[in-house]
Structures are given as C-alpha cells and as structure tokens.
Design a protein around this motif. Structure first.
Motif, short mmCIF file in Angstrom:
data_model
loop_
_atom_site.label_atom_id
_atom_site.label_comp_id
_atom_site.label_asym_id
_atom_site.label_seq_id
_atom_site.Cartn_x
_atom_site.Cartn_y
_atom_site.Cartn_z
N TYR A 323 36.89 26.60 43.55
CA TYR A 323 37.86 25.58 43.93
C TYR A 323 38.64 25.88 45.21
O TYR A 323 39.31 24.99 45.73
N PHE A 324 38.57 27.11 45.68
CA PHE A 324 39.32 27.45 46.90
C PHE A 324 38.41 28.04 47.98
O PHE A 324 38.90 28.47 49.02
N ASN A 325 37.10 28.10 47.68
CA ASN A 325 36.12 28.63 48.63
C ASN A 325 36.45 30.06 49.07
O ASN A 325 36.13 30.48 50.17
N ILE A 326 37.09 30.81 48.18
CA ILE A 326 37.37 32.23 48.43
C ILE A 326 36.29 33.01 47.68
O ILE A 326 36.42 33.35 46.51
N LYS A 327 35.19 33.27 48.37
CA LYS A 327 33.99 33.79 47.70
C LYS A 327 33.78 35.29 47.89
O LYS A 327 33.06 35.91 47.12
N ASN A 328 34.34 35.85 48.94
CA ASN A 328 34.19 37.29 49.16
C ASN A 328 35.30 38.02 48.44
O ASN A 328 36.36 38.29 49.00
N LEU A 329 35.06 38.32 47.17
CA LEU A 329 36.12 38.97 46.39
C LEU A 329 35.52 39.94 45.39
O LEU A 329 34.32 39.92 45.11
N PHE A 330 36.37 40.81 44.86
CA PHE A 330 35.92 41.75 43.85
C PHE A 330 36.99 41.91 42.78
O PHE A 330 38.17 41.63 43.00
N PHE A 331 36.54 42.34 41.60
CA PHE A 331 37.42 42.63 40.47
C PHE A 331 37.18 44.07 40.04
O PHE A 331 36.03 44.50 39.94
N LEU A 332 38.25 44.81 39.78
CA LEU A 332 38.13 46.21 39.35
C LEU A 332 39.04 46.47 38.16
O LEU A 332 40.14 45.92 38.09
N ARG A 333 38.58 47.32 37.25
CA ARG A 333 39.46 47.81 36.19
C ARG A 333 39.38 49.33 36.16
O ARG A 333 38.30 49.90 35.94
N LYS A 400 35.48 47.08 59.98
CA LYS A 400 36.34 45.99 60.43
C LYS A 400 36.98 45.23 59.28
O LYS A 400 38.06 44.67 59.42
N ASN A 401 36.32 45.16 58.15
CA ASN A 401 36.80 44.34 57.04
C ASN A 401 38.11 44.85 56.45
O ASN A 401 38.30 46.05 56.26
N GLU A 402 38.98 43.91 56.14
CA GLU A 402 40.22 44.21 55.43
C GLU A 402 40.26 43.34 54.17
O GLU A 402 39.74 42.22 54.16
N TYR A 403 40.91 43.87 53.13
CA TYR A 403 40.99 43.15 51.86
C TYR A 403 42.43 43.05 51.40
O TYR A 403 43.18 44.04 51.43
N ARG A 420 45.86 51.38 32.20
CA ARG A 420 44.80 50.79 33.01
C ARG A 420 45.36 49.75 33.97
O ARG A 420 46.43 49.18 33.73
N SER A 421 44.63 49.54 35.03
CA SER A 421 45.01 48.52 36.00
C SER A 421 43.85 47.57 36.20
O SER A 421 42.69 47.95 36.06
N VAL A 422 44.19 46.33 36.51
CA VAL A 422 43.18 45.35 36.90
C VAL A 422 43.57 44.85 38.29
O VAL A 422 44.76 44.67 38.59
N SER A 423 42.57 44.66 39.13
CA SER A 423 42.84 44.29 40.52
C SER A 423 41.84 43.24 40.97
O SER A 423 40.69 43.23 40.52
N ILE A 424 42.30 42.38 41.85
CA ILE A 424 41.39 41.44 42.51
C ILE A 424 41.59 41.60 44.00
O ILE A 424 42.72 41.62 44.49
N GLY A 425 40.49 41.79 44.72
CA GLY A 425 40.55 41.96 46.17
C GLY A 425 39.82 40.83 46.86
O GLY A 425 38.74 40.41 46.43
N MET A 426 40.42 40.30 47.92
CA MET A 426 39.84 39.17 48.65
C MET A 426 39.67 39.55 50.12
O MET A 426 40.60 40.09 50.72
N LEU A 427 38.50 39.27 50.67
CA LEU A 427 38.26 39.55 52.08
C LEU A 427 39.28 38.79 52.92
O LEU A 427 39.43 37.57 52.79
N LEU A 428 39.97 39.53 53.79
CA LEU A 428 41.02 38.91 54.60
C LEU A 428 40.37 38.22 55.79
O LEU A 428 40.40 38.70 56.92
N SER A 429 39.79 37.06 55.53
CA SER A 429 39.09 36.28 56.55
C SER A 429 40.03 35.21 57.12
O SER A 429 41.13 34.98 56.61
N ALA A 430 39.55 34.52 58.14
CA ALA A 430 40.33 33.42 58.71
C ALA A 430 40.53 32.33 57.66
O ALA A 430 41.60 31.71 57.58
#
Length: 492
Positions: A323-333, A400-403, A420-430
């Motif tokens: 729904y937001f076209n934020i596709k370059n992302l990851f989830f970690l636990r 070059k990539n930042e998240y 435990r921690s849960v994290s979501i990282g998103m590529l810091l794109s334009a």
C-alpha cells in the motif's frame, strides 16, 4: 523407498544409458520393439516395466539386468538419488513456486556434470553446517514469503469475509472475548486454562489443542494480546478448513512442510484480523503525513491494536510493500539471554533485496551498533522492564545504501531471562523520503555499522566485541595475491 521413487530412479538410469549410447527414444523403440510412448513414460517415472520388458532392455542395451534394476546411481546421478531418497521433494509443495517435481528432476538429470557436482556440493555444505529439516523448511517458507513481497490477497480477503460472517467490526479493537465466543458457539471448542499450569516442564508452551475433543488448553498467565492471537489462529484453522496443522504454540515439532506453511497461513490470518489492513493503512497514512517525527504517535498506533510488538512489526512487512510501495525492507528478531555475550538472530525476512544482516552459523559476533541490539541493552538497564524503542539510520562501510531502522525490545513472553527485539528496516531511498513527510536529514541519528565484528572495517569502534579476524585474513591473502602478481609481471 516409495514405488514412485523406484520408478523415477529406473527411468533416470534408462535415460542415461540410452543417451550414453547415442540412442534416441525412436532408436531404442526400434531396437527393443517397445513403443516410443511407453519408453517415454518409463523414463519420466510414470511406469515401471514388467520383468520380461526389463530383460529385453537389458539385452538390447547390453547392460546386466541387476545393474538396470539396482537403486544405486552412478556419480553423475548420485546427487539426484540423494534428493529422492531424502524425500525432500515430497515434503515441499513445489507448486507454490510454480515448479513440477518431474520437470525439476528432468532438468537436473539433463544437466551437465558440473551442475550435478554443484548440487552435491550444496548437500555436503548442508550436512557440514547441520542444516536440519526445520531450518530448510523455514528457509523455504521465507523464500515463498519474499517471492510474494509477504502480501497475500486471498488471506486478506478471507479475513474480511470472516469478519462479515460473524459481525466483527474491524474498525474497533478485536478482543479475546470476541473470538472466544465464536470458538465456543460456532466451532464447539472447550477452553481449559488450568491444565497447563499443572506441568512444570511446559512453561514455554502457551497452548495445546486436542483435536479429538476440540479442547484448547491455554496458559492462564498469558497476556490479552497473546490470547487474542492464539484464538485468531484457531479460528483461521477452522474457517479455512485447515486440517494438517500444528497443535502447540510455540510449536515443538512438525511432520511435513504443509504444517509449517499452514502455521504461517493461520498466523498471517490472525495478524490480519487483529490489525486489519484498512485501519492500519489509514493510520500509517496519517502518521507519515506528520510535519515532525513524533515517536509517541507511532506508539499510539501500536497500542490501538490488541497485539504484541512483534505482530505489529510483522504486519508492517505485509502492508508497507503493498500500500505504500516501500518494498526494500527487512524484518529482524534478536534474542539475548541475561548476562550472555551472545545475541541471536532467530527470525528474519528480506523483501526485494538481500539486506544484511543474515543469521550466520560461524558464531561471529553481530555488530553492537545495530539499533536492534541497542534496544535490548536499553531494556536490560531499565528497572521497570517497560518496552524500549529506538530508531536510527544505518549505513555500511564502503556501501552507498542507508536504512531507516525502527526497533523495540520487550522481555520474551515465552522464556525466562530472555529479552528480544523486533526491528523493521527500510531502504532510505528517494521514494521513502518522499513518503515520510517528517523526514529531515538531521531527524535521526546516523550510525556506521558492520555485519559482524569479525568482518567489520569500522576503525576505533568502541562497541567492538571481537577483532576483525576474517577481514584481516582477507586483506592478508589479497596482499599475497598482489605480490605474486607483481613477481609474475616482473618476469614477463
């Protein structure tokens, strides 16, 4: 071995012998007197010839009868034999990936020796690293999720059909009482919250389902959010008519890949029911439009839904790409045992790109600069044990990539002295910067991070817990290679 695999192995051997003798199917048909279509079905593993037909093939191909019917394969086909005997292809529903088992076997059988050597190498690596059925199946499931950007329209639609059928208002907070009534009245469940407390060795289990009597044993000490999630999963199994399922949460063992997949489907259903897509999308749209970064507003969104932090962060991996076209992302636990030097990465999902870090089996130390680890440390310093939150921009050395990474840490609801921690990282794109109205270059702390200490090139790192041994070894060999190249060049 199953009859099907015996047919497959015989077919593979026959095809290999035929091709080694430069015979076409037509040629073998003329030679043996057996029809071309019949021989084709044998080679594809659909039919197993009777004894008299095997004798004919043995004589005409000049191959001993015993060799032809033996299940032993030569070196070129040995890797396929290992795969077939492991029954791994039977346990994984290849159709999920658009693959037919016979086609896959045929491709591998026709592959050059180097490809088969590659397959054999993969099998040996898996054995050396103790790759279990569990880890293999979970990796397969993760690949399936990533291939679909972790969004499944059919399950989302089923959730909305379920809500409509049982007059559940998805605009309001879903409670365990709402769902318990449906389990009891519609599906004939009996819920017992006393039995599990009688067994000291079941401390990590939150529920057991007894299918014969439709009894759900549930831990009386679990939180409202946990109870709601468990009930939602049970409703998923019933509403979606899933019978091949797991009976405990967390699960202890599984019999096949279908159970792993069905557990994921039920969990997805539960997450989508508790955090409906329409409601979450509306709230995220409002949040992203804020002029300033206000973490309290994000906490309010999480609190609005009757869910754990992990359920919320995982739900983001469904909604953000779609729904937001934020596709370059990851989830970690990550998990951490109190006073232990080790942090474990035990759940991960990477959509579109293979972003670091990944779980490693080398016992390396994960970078302590990760916000995922910092939030756990902050939690352990907090005497009140309230959830801790963190956000940072992570960038890698020489990349070059930042998240933009959001993280929260809580005590583990299933195990004592584990956080435990849960994290979501998103590529810091334009695209992301445009979506986040509150984003300014100085809004968030920036950190130069590595993946593990052993491979990290960050100099003078105060958080380092191990020397960069792997990196130093790479540099050493690179210098040796450069010197060797110079010596060779000087004599040219």
């Amino acid at each position: 071995m199953e009859d099907e695999y015996i047919r497959l192995i015989f077919g593979l051997k026959l095809k290999q012998i035929r091709t080694d003798k430069n015979l076409s199917l037509f040629g073998l048909s003329k030679l043996s007197g057996l029809s071309k279509s019949y021989l084709n079905e044998i080679e594809k593993g659909k039919k197993y010839p009777k004894t008299d037909k095997i004798i004919i093939l043995s004589e005409k191909l000049d191959v001993p009868y015993d060799n032809l019917v033996s299940l032993k394969l030569d070196k070129n086909l040995a890797p396929i034999g290992e795969i077939l005997q492991s029954k791994i292809l039977k346990e994984i529903p290849l159709d999920l990936f658009g693959i037919k088992e016979n086609n896959l076997i045929d491709i591998v059988a026709n592959a050059p020796a180097k490809v088969n050597a590659f397959i054999s190498t993969i099998i040996k690596i898996a054995q050396n690293y103790n790759l279990t059925r569990e880890s293999f199946f979970l990796a397969s499931l993760r690949s399936y999720q990533e291939a679909h950007s972790n969004y499944f329209e059919d399950i989302e639609t089923d959730v909305e059909k379920f809500a409509e059928s049982y007059h559940l208002n998805l605009n309001k907070r879903i409670t365990s009482t709402d769902l318990e009534d449906i389990l009891i009245e519609e599906y004939g469940y009996t819920i017992n919250d006393k039995e599990l407390r009688k067994h000291d060795n079941l401390g990590e289990l939150r529920n057991i389902f007894i299918p014969q009597k439709k009894i759900l044993l549930i831990d009386s000490t679990i939180s409202e959010a946990q109870k709601t999630f468990i009930y939602a999963k049970e409703l998923a199994y019933n509403f979606l008519n899933i019978n091949d399922r797991l009976f405990t949460f967390p699960w202890i063992k599984f019999e096949n890949f279908d159970q792993v997949l069905n557990n994921f489907i039920a969990s997805y259903f539960a997450g989508a029911l508790i955090i409906p897509r329409k409601s979450l999308t509306e709230k995220l749209t409002q949040f992203f439009s804020l002029e300033e970064w206000k973490p309290l507003e994000l906490h309010k969104i999480i609190k609005h839904f009757n869910c754990s932090h992990e359920t919320f962060y995982q739900r983001l991996t469904n909604i953000l790409p779609k729904y937001f076209n934020i596709k370059n992302l990851f989830f970690l636990r990550f998990t951490h045992k109190l006073n232990s030097p080790e942090f474990r990465l035990n759940k991960e999902l990477h959509i579109t790109q293979q972003q670091a870090p990944h779980a490693n089996r080398n016992n390396d130390h994960y970078c302590r600069r990760w916000i995922s680890i910092k939030t756990i440390k902050d939690l352990e310093k907090n005497s009140k044990k309230r959830p801790t939150f963190g956000v940072q921009i992570s960038s890698y050395v020489n990349q070059k990539n930042e998240y933009l990474v959001l993280s929260s840490a809580t005590t583990d609801p299933f195990k004592e002295e584990i956080n435990r921690s849960v994290s979501i990282g998103m590529l810091l794109s334009a695209n992301l910067k445009k979506k986040l109205n509150f984003f300014k270059e100085d809004t968030f702390e920036k950190k130069l991070v590595g993946v593990t200490c052993e491979t990290c090139a960050v100099e003078n790192c105060k958080e380092r817990t191990a020397e960069p041994t792997r990196l130093e070894k790479q540099k050493k060999y690179k210098k040796i290679a450069t010197t060797v190249a110079q010596i060779i060049s000087s004599y040219s």
